[in-house]
Design a protein around this motif. Sequence first.
Motif, PDB file in Angstrom:
ATOM      1  N   VAL A   1      69.785  32.984  92.590  1.00  0.00           N
ATOM      2  CA  VAL A   1      68.611  32.829  92.936  1.00  0.00           C
ATOM      3  C   VAL A   1      68.079  33.722  94.277  1.00  0.00           C
ATOM      4  O   VAL A   1      68.900  34.122  94.956  1.00  0.00           O
ATOM      5  N   VAL A   2      66.867  34.412  93.992  1.00  0.00           N
ATOM      6  CA  VAL A   2      66.498  35.365  95.144  1.00  0.00           C
ATOM      7  C   VAL A   2      65.091  34.550  95.808  1.00  0.00           C
ATOM      8  O   VAL A   2      64.478  33.876  95.181  1.00  0.00           O
ATOM      9  N   PHE A   3      64.737  35.000  96.763  1.00  0.00           N
ATOM     10  CA  PHE A   3      63.706  34.245  97.628  1.00  0.00           C
ATOM     11  C   PHE A   3      62.824  35.614  97.828  1.00  0.00           C
ATOM     12  O   PHE A   3      63.101  36.316  98.701  1.00  0.00           O
ATOM     13  N   VAL A   4      61.464  35.587  97.335  1.00  0.00           N
ATOM     14  CA  VAL A   4      60.681  36.428  97.449  1.00  0.00           C
ATOM     15  C   VAL A   4      59.576  36.187  98.302  1.00  0.00           C
ATOM     16  O   VAL A   4      58.933  34.991  98.382  1.00  0.00           O
ATOM     17  N   PRO A   5      58.995  37.146  99.217  1.00  0.00           N
ATOM     18  CA  PRO A   5      57.873  36.785 100.017  1.00  0.00           C
ATOM     19  C   PRO A   5      56.814  36.165  99.186  1.00  0.00           C
ATOM     20  O   PRO A   5      56.462  36.629  98.201  1.00  0.00           O
TER      21      PRO A   5
ATOM     22  N   MET B   1      67.555  21.498  94.070  1.00  0.00           N
ATOM     23  CA  MET B   1      66.206  22.756  94.004  1.00  0.00           C
ATOM     24  C   MET B   1      66.893  24.158  93.582  1.00  0.00           C
ATOM     25  O   MET B   1      66.185  24.566  92.708  1.00  0.00           O
ATOM     26  N   LEU B   2      67.963  24.595  94.402  1.00  0.00           N
ATOM     27  CA  LEU B   2      68.238  25.936  93.871  1.00  0.00           C
ATOM     28  C   LEU B   2      68.906  25.897  92.398  1.00  0.00           C
ATOM     29  O   LEU B   2      68.810  26.957  91.597  1.00  0.00           O
ATOM     30  N   GLY B   3      69.605  24.839  92.302  1.00  0.00           N
ATOM     31  CA  GLY B   3      70.486  24.831  90.777  1.00  0.00           C
ATOM     32  C   GLY B   3      69.481  24.661  89.852  1.00  0.00           C
ATOM     33  O   GLY B   3      69.569  25.411  88.877  1.00  0.00           O
ATOM     34  N   ALA B   4      68.298  23.928  89.770  1.00  0.00           N
ATOM     35  CA  ALA B   4      67.173  23.854  88.961  1.00  0.00           C
ATOM     36  C   ALA B   4      66.600  25.114  88.828  1.00  0.00           C
ATOM     37  O   ALA B   4      66.272  25.834  87.813  1.00  0.00           O
TER      38      ALA B   4
ATOM     39  N   MET C   1      64.596  28.213 104.462  1.00  0.00           N
ATOM     40  CA  MET C   1      65.739  27.743 103.168  1.00  0.00           C
ATOM     41  C   MET C   1      66.676  28.921 102.732  1.00  0.00           C
ATOM     42  O   MET C   1      67.783  28.943 102.596  1.00  0.00           O
ATOM     43  N   ALA C   2      65.947  30.113 102.854  1.00  0.00           N
ATOM     44  CA  ALA C   2      66.893  31.327 102.425  1.00  0.00           C
ATOM     45  C   ALA C   2      67.733  31.661 103.433  1.00  0.00           C
ATOM     46  O   ALA C   2      69.209  32.100 103.581  1.00  0.00           O
TER      47      ALA C   2
ATOM     48  N   THR D   1      67.294  17.330  97.036  1.00  0.00           N
ATOM     49  CA  THR D   1      68.385  17.828  98.012  1.00  0.00           C
ATOM     50  C   THR D   1      68.103  19.489  97.680  1.00  0.00           C
ATOM     51  O   THR D   1      67.686  19.834  96.459  1.00  0.00           O
ATOM     52  N   GLU D   2      68.224  20.268  98.840  1.00  0.00           N
ATOM     53  CA  GLU D   2      68.201  21.791  98.528  1.00  0.00           C
ATOM     54  C   GLU D   2      69.148  22.215  97.406  1.00  0.00           C
ATOM     55  O   GLU D   2      68.944  23.154  96.536  1.00  0.00           O
ATOM     56  N   PRO D   3      70.354  21.913  97.274  1.00  0.00           N
ATOM     57  CA  PRO D   3      71.234  22.338  96.180  1.00  0.00           C
ATOM     58  C   PRO D   3      70.548  21.886  94.827  1.00  0.00           C
ATOM     59  O   PRO D   3      70.918  22.827  93.972  1.00  0.00           O
TER      60      PRO D   3
END
Length: 293
Positions: free
Chosen positions: A259-263, A233-236, A250-251, A229-231
């Motif tokens: 968590v940050v989302f980098v290009p 993934m982000l938790g990991a 997703m961002a 699940t998406e949570p």
Amino acid sequence: MTGVEFGRIDPLELEAFVVLAEELHFGRTAERMGLSQPRVSQLLRSLERRVGRRLVERTSRRVELNPLGERLLRDVRPAFDDLRRAVVGTRAAADGLRIGFLGPYFSTLDGPLLRLRERYPDCEVTLTQLSWSDVYGPLRRGEVDIQTCLLPVEQPDLTVGPEIGVFPRRLAIARKHPLAAAPSLDMEHLAELTIIGPPSVPPELARSFWPPEVTPSGRPIRRGITAITEPEMLGAVAHGAGVFVTTAAMALHFVHPDVVFVPFTGMPDVHVVLLWRNDTDNPRVRELASLAR
């Protein structure tokens, strides 16, 4: 009078009686039921013979139930209304649309669904989030009629519909990681990181969505834990288990304070399409696909 066996009763007789009780007019009853007026009279007489008494008093000017007819109406109407609701509910389900979606790509349905609801305001739409570990399962089991999916799709029993979204890549990385401040990252950076791996997904999705085993220069890319699940993934990612290659979608829909989302470059954009079974007979499936185009 002998008892009447329920199995011998013609449901059309009871329907004619109930509709006549509502209309109190043989002509309107016949029109509403799509029958001739003599046929309605015949059905009522047949029901009265079964009961053994008259149920309706008729004159040249009016039609009304007598006390026995009112009693029958009280007894029959709840069951008759239940049957009506059952038929209406089944028709609504037949005219409705069950849509499956992959979590980050839910908003790709906004435009098509808006147009569908404008055209068919009575169409009942239900939405179900799909699991990455069972992408096509609900569609094949008949639990949804149509779904979002990512290209490519290599499933001969499924029809690929119109494209409804395109999203550039992003790398989900822990905010405290030194690379989190980079303006962008590319495939070669993955050799320095651990990738949160894909769950068990169709081979074409594993090939296209997740990074390969090595970078373009041939350096190995380490695989870490998997997440479904998406949570998860982000938790990991937030707890330092690795990074996750995803998309801008997703961002938009899933966030974590750490968590940050980098290009991210070096992998193609993700294309979202509609997908349905080849053998579907739900007309709303192709209506939604047409509106999505």
